[in-house]
Design an enzyme around this catalytic site. Structure first.
Site, mmCIF file in Angstrom:
data_model
loop_
_atom_site.group_PDB
_atom_site.id
_atom_site.type_symbol
_atom_site.label_atom_id
_atom_site.label_comp_id
_atom_site.label_asym_id
_atom_site.label_seq_id
_atom_site.Cartn_x
_atom_site.Cartn_y
_atom_site.Cartn_z
ATOM 1 N N LEU A 47 39.195 36.066 32.922
ATOM 2 C CA LEU A 47 40.264 37.404 33.049
ATOM 3 C C LEU A 47 40.098 38.182 31.856
ATOM 4 C CD1 LEU A 47 42.450 37.888 35.012
ATOM 5 C CD2 LEU A 47 44.102 36.424 33.480
ATOM 6 N N ASP A 48 39.756 39.268 32.083
ATOM 7 C CA ASP A 48 39.445 40.256 30.733
ATOM 8 C C ASP A 48 40.686 40.115 29.580
ATOM 9 O OD1 ASP A 48 37.125 41.101 31.947
ATOM 10 O OD2 ASP A 48 38.092 42.997 32.803
ATOM 11 N N PRO A 49 40.293 40.453 28.293
ATOM 12 C CA PRO A 49 41.467 40.416 27.374
ATOM 13 C C PRO A 49 42.634 41.621 27.765
ATOM 14 C CG PRO A 49 39.630 40.471 26.265
ATOM 15 C CD PRO A 49 38.970 40.556 27.940
ATOM 16 N N ALA A 51 43.733 42.267 30.617
ATOM 17 C CA ALA A 51 44.326 41.603 31.855
ATOM 18 C C ALA A 51 45.507 40.550 31.533
ATOM 19 C CB ALA A 51 43.359 41.311 33.007
#
Length: 325
Positions: A47-49, A51
Site C-alpha cells: 500500500l503506497d505511503p 494511501a
C-alpha cells in the site's frame, strides 16, 4: 558451529493494520514486528505511503498463508482530480499534461463499462514492478524511460460515489495486480481531460475488511497503558521483562488466527491420528459420502486450528505447507 538463535518470539497470526498516510508498507511491517517482538513478519499486498487503509500483516506461521491473501479481491475508495496528469499518477508527481476541460458525471458513467470485467492495464512507471532486476520507480526517479507492458487484470465493479468541483470519488472492487493510479490516468485520457489520484483508501483485502482493522495509534496506546501498569521499582532487567509481558498480554489478543486467512477455501476437519500424519507431511485418505470434492487449494483443521494447506485429489488430502500450532 552452532545454529544462530532466532531473534524474537515465535508468535503467529494476522494483524490487520489500518495503515496511516505517509507510512510505507515495509516500515509498517517493521513497526508491527518490533511491537510484537516477532521472529517473522510479512505483508499481503503493498500500500503506497500516500494511501491509507487495510494492510494485512502476517506474523510467524501466518506468513505461509500470505500468497492466499494476496490473491484475494481488494476494494479501494479513491478520488480523482480532473484537469492534470502527473508523472506518478498521484498528487506527489510533477504535472505533465493539463486541460481546462472537466467531465460531467454522465460522461464518466458512459466509460465505466470499459473498465469492468477482464481488461488490459499498463502499470504506472512509478511502481514496484521489477524491470531487469530493478524496481520501476527507482529507474523512473533516475530519469530513465520506463515502459511496462500492459497486463490482464480483473475489475468486478467500478462505481461513482460522488462527483463535484472537478473531482470524482469512486469505489472499485478488483483483483490482484490492479493499479488504481493507472485507472485514474486512463480514465482521464479517455475523457480527454486528464486526471490523477488525490485520495486513496483500501477498505478490503479478502478475507479481511475494516471491521478487522486496528490502527497504529490504538496499538501504541495499548502498549503504553500496559507498560505503565508495571511497577517501576526493582532490578532493571526484571522491570524490562515485566513490561514486555504486559505488552504482549495487551497485543496478542488483537491477532487474528492464522486460519482466518483461508476463509473461503475448502476445509477438511482432521482427527488426532490424521492430524499427526499431516504434520509429518503425509497424505490422509478421505472416505465416506461427506468426503470433499477435489480442490487444488484446500486446508486441514484440527480443533479449529489450521494445520496444513494442500490439495484434495485422488480421494486424499495432500499437504503442501504444514503450519506449526
Amino acid at each position: 558451529m552452532g545454529r544462530r538463535k532466532k531473534k524474537g518470539r515465535p508468535v503467529s497470526g494476522w494483524l490487520v493494520l489500518d495503515k496511516p498516510l505517509g507510512m510505507g508498507s515495509t516500515d509498517a511491517v517493521s513497526k508491527i514486528k518490533w511491537l510484537f517482538k516477532a521472529e517473522k513478519a510479512g505483508h499481503a499486498g503493498t500500500l503506497d505511503p500516500l494511501a491509507s487503509g487495510i494492510l494485512p500483516i502476517a506474523l510467524g506461521e501466518a506468513t505461509k498463508t500470505v500468497p492466499y491473501v494476496m490473491d484475494g479481491a481488494k476494494v479501494y475508495r479513491f478520488t480523482v482530480a480532473w484537469g492534470s496528469e502527473t508523472a506518478t499518477d498521484d498528487a506527489e508527481g510533477e504535472v505533465l499534461k493539463t486541460s481546462d476541460d472537466r467531465p460531467a458525471r454522465d460522461d464518466i458513467e458512459a466509460i465505466l463499462g470499459d473498465y469492468t470485467g477482464t481488461i488490459q492495464q499498463k502499470p504506472p512507471a512509478y511502481s514496484a514492478i521489477k524491470i531487469a532486476g530493478e524496481r520501476a520507480y527507482d529507474l523512473a526517479r533516475e530519469g530513465e524511460a520506463v515502459d511496462i507492458p500492459a497486463r490482464e487484470i480483473e475489475i468486478e465493479s467500478l462505481e461513482i460515489v460522488s462527483h463535484e468541483d472537478g473531482r470524482t470519488a469512486f469505489e472499485v472492487d478488483c483483483g490482484k495486480g490492479t493499479y488504481v493510479r493507472a485507472l485514474a490516468r486512463d480514465m482521464g485520457r479517455d475523457l480527454g481531460c486528464y486526471g490523477h489520484v488525490v485520495e486513496l483508501r483500501r477498505t478490503v483485502v479478502e478475507p479481511f475488511d475494516e471491521e478487522d482493522a486496528v490502527s497504529l495509534g490504538e496499538l501504541e496506546k495499548a502498549v503504553a497503558e500496559a507498560e505503565a501498569s508495571v511497577a517501576s521499582e526493582g532490578e532493571e532487567d526484571e522491570i524490562v521483562e515485566e513490561r514486555l509481558k504486559a505488552r504482549f498480554a495487551a497485543l496478542d489478543p488483537v491477532l487474528l488466527d492464522t486460519g482466518e486467512a483461508m476463509d473461503g477455501y475448502p476445509q477438511v476437519v482432521m482427527s488426532g491420528d490424521q492430524a499427526n500424519r499431516i504434520r509429518l507431511g503425509n497424505p490422509v485418505i478421505l472416505r465416506g459420502r461427506d468426503a470433499p470434492l477435489p480442490a487444488e487449494d484446500a486446508c486441514a483443521f484440527e480443533h479449529g486450528r489450521l494445520i496444513a494447506i494442500g490439495e484434495i485429489a485422488g480421494g486424499e488430502f495432500r499437504p503442501r505447507r504444514v503450519i506449526k500450532t
